[in-house]
Design an enzyme around this catalytic site. Structure first.
Site, PDB file in Angstrom:
ATOM      1  CE1 TYR A  23      -3.371  -2.845   0.693  1.00 12.00           C
ATOM      2  CE2 TYR A  23      -2.122  -3.265   2.699  1.00 12.00           C
ATOM      3  CZ  TYR A  23      -3.086  -3.634   1.778  1.00 12.00           C
ATOM      4  OH  TYR A  23      -3.757  -4.809   1.960  1.00 12.00           O
ATOM      5  CE1 TYR A 151      -8.064  -5.442   2.876  1.00 14.82           C
ATOM      6  CE2 TYR A 151      -7.556  -7.187   4.440  1.00 14.82           C
ATOM      7  CZ  TYR A 151      -7.257  -6.490   3.288  1.00 14.82           C
ATOM      8  OH  TYR A 151      -6.165  -6.845   2.545  1.00 14.82           O
ATOM      9  CG  ASP A 251     -11.985 -13.025   6.886  1.00 10.45           C
ATOM     10  OD1 ASP A 251     -11.074 -13.524   7.564  1.00 10.45           O
ATOM     11  OD2 ASP A 251     -11.780 -12.171   5.998  1.00 10.45           O
ATOM     12  CE  LYS A 280      -4.329 -10.491   8.982  1.00 11.22           C
ATOM     13  NZ  LYS A 280      -3.210  -9.769   8.418  1.00 11.22           N
TER      14      LYS A 280
END
Ligand code: PMP
Length: 429
Positions: A23, A151, A251, A280
């Site tokens: 980003y 997200y 999620d 993760k």
């Protein structure tokens, strides 16, 4: 070995010219800090400075860096085999991994699909839902319903269910599948209000024939705003999904493995999804690895009339990742998540409390091992990051959010230092 200033400058110069970071602009990137090593809760920069890591490398390094048990698991597996293809072959680390995931997630989830990263786990979940609905001849059910502020990753399918305003929809408009977005529920600390479910319910009633699945982050929305909402919302969503025969995808890529004070955030609501995405912290932050779990029912429906599930990454069930993930889950099983994460929660609450009084601060919140200070206006990441580094901590804010989610091994003294630096820096904003 500490490198000289000129060696470091040369590395950074090459990095700046050739290496893309997340980003950031390819031509005018934000500054980066070169890391030489990391151990426990510390990241050591090439110039020898040690920083207490407040980010757990974006949620995943839950047991700290360079952990002897995780290192040993990796070495042991590397000596046997680093990788074999998963098409037509299987192995002990994958089977062990599947069994331990099935035993630690809600009972309903009995089938595991291993993949490479969180975004891919979300793509896999979405494809499972689409194939399931197609197999049931619900031909129009090609879309997803989610709540605003979410997200789910950076690939095209995942991006399509990220928040349409704070996400990347504008940049990629026209290229993303069209999805349905409902108002997100009120914040957790405001308590539950019946009205919180109204818009979601209305959207489902109006569009259920077109919806394959609902996808959401349970209780905590991460990169979409570090926002916490009431578990009651999830209970209502579960009932509505069942009513309309729509699958529920949760999620848990950021929230899974203890981060919210429960092993999985859906436990706060006492519900189970039909599909769960994990990533993760799955390997304790050692490497990219993820899994999408689902029910016997979803598997059975997709497999009808000799149907196959159409996904198969090259590095599926990589043995090194499975082995280190198994060791990470063993370490988690030795913890009392309620007590150990509760200790961090308490430290975050206490440590960040002084921020409430500061004029630039809009709100302070903590849940599990997540502490958030929301500012009234966006912060200058490059400037604030430098100040944090000078103070010996690694914290990377975004937008109006200055937040930390440290490794679970952080001591009370280290946590106190981390939160004190946050308070001091925010005082001067
Ligand atoms: N879902 C959630 C909730 C996430 O926080 C992330 C990562 N920030 C992803 C999906 C995507 O994971 P990855 O970056 O591993 O692709």
């Amino acid at each position: 070995m500490v490198q000289t200033q000129s060696e470091i400058a040369a590395l950074l110069d090459y990095d700046r010219r050739h290496v893309w970071h997340p980003y950031t602009s390819p031509t005018h990137p934000l500054p980066v800090y070169p890391v030489a090593a990391a151990h426990g809760v510390y990241v050591r920069l090439m110039d020898g400075r040690e920083l207490i890591d407040g980010m757990a490398s974006w949620w995943c390094v839950i047991h700290g860096y360079n952990h002897p048990r995780l290192n040993a698991a990796l070495r042991e597996q590397a000596d046997k085999m680093a990788h074999v293809m998963f098409g037509g072959l299987t192995h002990d680390p994958a089977i062990k991994r599947a069994r331990s995931l099935i035993n630690s997630t809600p009972h309903k989830l009995q089938k595991v699909f291993f993949c490479d990263s969180g975004s891919v786990a979300v793509e896999v979940a979405m494809k499972m839902a689409l194939q399931y609905q197609t197999a049931l001849s619900r031909g129009r059910a090609k879309h997803f319903l989610t709540i605003r502020g979410g997200y789910h990753g950076d690939t095209l399918g995942a991006m399509s269910v990220c928040d349409p305003v704070t996400g990347m929809h504008q940049l990629f408009s026209g290229a993303l599948p069209i999805q349905f977005f409902a108002r997100r529920p009120g914040a957790l600390d405001k308590g539950w209000r019946e009205d919180d479910i109204a818009d979601f319910q209305a959207q489902l009633e109006a569009h259920h024939h077109e919806i394959a699945a609902v996808i959401m982050e349970p209780v905590v929305q991460g990169a979409g705003g570090m926002y916490f909402y009431a578990p009651e919302f999830l209970r209502r969503v579960r009932v509505l999904c069942d009513k309309y025969g729509i699958l529920l995808i949760l999620d848990e890529i950021a929230t899974g493995f203890g981060r919210t004070g429960r092993m999985f955030a859906c436990e706060h609501a006492g519900i189970a999804p039909d599909i769960m995405c994990l990533g993760k912290a799955v390997t304790g932050g050692y490497m990219s690895f993820a899994a999408t779990l689902t029910t016997e029912r979803v598997g059975e429906v997709i497999g009808r009339r000799e149907g196959v599930f159409m996904h198969g990454p090259t590095f599926m069930a990589n043995p090194l990742a499975c082995a280190v993930a198994n060791a990470s889950l063993e370490l988690l099983a030795e913890m009392d998540i309620g007590v150990d994460v509760g200790r961090i929660s308490e430290g975050l609450r206490r440590g960040l409390e002084p921020c409430r009084e500061l004029p630039a601060v809009a709100e302070v919140r903590a849940l599990g091992a997540i502490g958030v200070v929301e500012m009234k206006t966006p912060v200058d990441v490059a400037v604030i990051q430098q100040v944090f580094v000078e103070r010996g901590v690694w914290i990377r804010p975004f937008g109006r959010l200055i937040y930390i989610m440290p490794p679970y091994i952080i001591t009370n003294t280290e946590l106190d230092f981390l939160t004190r630096q946050m308070v001091e820096v925010i005082k001067n904003l």
